[in-house]
Design a protein around this motif. Structure first.
Motif, PDB file in Angstrom:
ATOM      1  N   VAL A  88      49.795  52.646  37.527  1.00 38.62           N
ATOM      2  CA  VAL A  88      48.812  51.610  37.200  1.00 38.62           C
ATOM      3  C   VAL A  88      48.375  51.787  35.748  1.00 38.62           C
ATOM      4  CG1 VAL A  88      46.498  50.714  37.696  1.00 38.62           C
ATOM      5  CG2 VAL A  88      47.983  51.423  39.576  1.00 38.62           C
ATOM      6  N   GLN A  89      48.479  50.741  34.977  1.00 39.46           N
ATOM      7  CA  GLN A  89      48.027  50.741  33.588  1.00 39.46           C
ATOM      8  C   GLN A  89      46.590  50.221  33.572  1.00 39.46           C
ATOM      9  OE1 GLN A  89      51.044  48.410  31.587  1.00 39.46           O
ATOM     10  NE2 GLN A  89      52.634  49.922  32.029  1.00 39.46           N
ATOM     11  N   ILE A 106      35.207  51.671  36.067  1.00 44.73           N
ATOM     12  CA  ILE A 106      35.107  51.108  37.417  1.00 44.73           C
ATOM     13  C   ILE A 106      36.500  50.805  37.959  1.00 44.73           C
ATOM     14  CG2 ILE A 106      34.298  49.104  38.757  1.00 44.73           C
ATOM     15  CD1 ILE A 106      32.091  51.142  38.026  1.00 44.73           C
ATOM     16  N   VAL A 107      37.370  50.275  37.121  1.00 47.17           N
ATOM     17  CA  VAL A 107      38.745  50.000  37.530  1.00 47.17           C
ATOM     18  C   VAL A 107      39.403  51.304  37.984  1.00 47.17           C
ATOM     19  CG1 VAL A 107      41.015  49.215  36.740  1.00 47.17           C
ATOM     20  CG2 VAL A 107      38.951  47.953  36.086  1.00 47.17           C
ATOM     21  N   GLU A 108      39.180  52.375  37.256  1.00 47.44           N
ATOM     22  CA  GLU A 108      39.752  53.673  37.614  1.00 47.44           C
ATOM     23  C   GLU A 108      39.258  54.123  38.991  1.00 47.44           C
ATOM     24  OE1 GLU A 108      40.517  57.969  35.499  1.00 47.44           O
ATOM     25  OE2 GLU A 108      38.787  56.790  34.839  1.00 47.44           O
ATOM     26  N   GLN A 163      53.303  45.804  32.699  1.00 43.13           N
ATOM     27  CA  GLN A 163      52.569  45.423  33.904  1.00 43.13           C
ATOM     28  C   GLN A 163      52.049  44.008  33.728  1.00 43.13           C
ATOM     29  OE1 GLN A 163      49.561  48.120  35.371  1.00 43.13           O
ATOM     30  NE2 GLN A 163      49.268  46.898  37.210  1.00 43.13           N
ATOM     31  N   ILE A 164      52.409  43.135  34.697  1.00 43.31           N
ATOM     32  CA  ILE A 164      52.013  41.723  34.613  1.00 43.31           C
ATOM     33  C   ILE A 164      51.201  41.274  35.822  1.00 43.31           C
ATOM     34  CG2 ILE A 164      53.939  41.079  33.125  1.00 43.31           C
ATOM     35  CD1 ILE A 164      55.242  39.880  35.750  1.00 43.31           C
ATOM     36  N   GLY A 165      50.953  42.192  36.761  1.00 40.43           N
ATOM     37  CA  GLY A 165      50.178  41.815  37.928  1.00 40.43           C
ATOM     38  C   GLY A 165      49.596  43.023  38.615  1.00 40.43           C
ATOM     39  N   PHE A 166      48.603  42.749  39.447  1.00 36.01           N
ATOM     40  CA  PHE A 166      47.900  43.813  40.167  1.00 36.01           C
ATOM     41  C   PHE A 166      47.243  43.219  41.402  1.00 36.01           C
ATOM     42  CE2 PHE A 166      44.014  46.211  41.086  1.00 36.01           C
ATOM     43  CZ  PHE A 166      44.524  47.494  41.196  1.00 36.01           C
ATOM     44  N   GLY A 167      47.095  44.028  42.403  1.00 36.63           N
ATOM     45  CA  GLY A 167      46.334  43.694  43.597  1.00 36.63           C
ATOM     46  C   GLY A 167      46.062  44.983  44.339  1.00 36.63           C
TER      47      GLY A 167
END
Length: 137
Positions: free
Chosen positions: A17-18, A39-41, A58-62
């Motif tokens: 995860v970037q 917070i993301v971390e 990285q172009i997406g996350f969920g």
């Protein structure tokens, strides 16, 4: 786990995860605009994360928050604007709902958009809160 399609990769490996990219993607949304990278971390640490890559970018996350038995909260699904409308969102959700730690649980998500996408995966409800049908486990 990893899933590959053409030049794309989805992985649940948290070490990939970037954080800066995820924070930037979320900052452009109506729900995650005020989340600093700290917070993301923390949210990554407490979730099953799905990262979408085009090559090494990285172009997406969920993510999913789950007890892996009965309940899963699907959250923070976001894809770079330039990649939307290409079928990547559907593939992303296919991978997420089939993950062994999530499959068979009741899934809920809160969203104001993309209901058509989520309905393809059994989500239904009003425009704010959607959930899947409970399965016998």
């Amino acid at each position: 786990m990893e899933w590959r399609k053409d030049d794309y990769l989805i992985t649940d490996d948290k070490s990939k995860v970037q954080l800066g990219t995820v924070q930037r993607l979320l900052a452009a949304t109506y729900w995650g605009g005020r989340r600093p990278v700290e917070i993301v971390e923390r949210m990554v640490a407490g979730s099953i994360c799905f990262s979408l890559y085009h090559g090494t970018t990285q172009i997406g996350f969920g993510r999913a928050v789950t007890d892996s038995t009965t309940f899963t909260w699907v959250a923070d699904i976001v894809i770079e604007p330039g990649y939307r409308g290409t079928g990547l969102g559907q593939w992303f959700m296919e991978c997420l709902v089939a993950h062994p730690a999530i499959e068979g649980t009741q899934m809920v998500l809160q969203t104001r958009d993309a209901q058509g996408l989520y309905e393809k995966f059994g989500f239904s409800g009003n425009s704010a809160l959607m959930s899947t049908k409970v399965t016998d486990s």
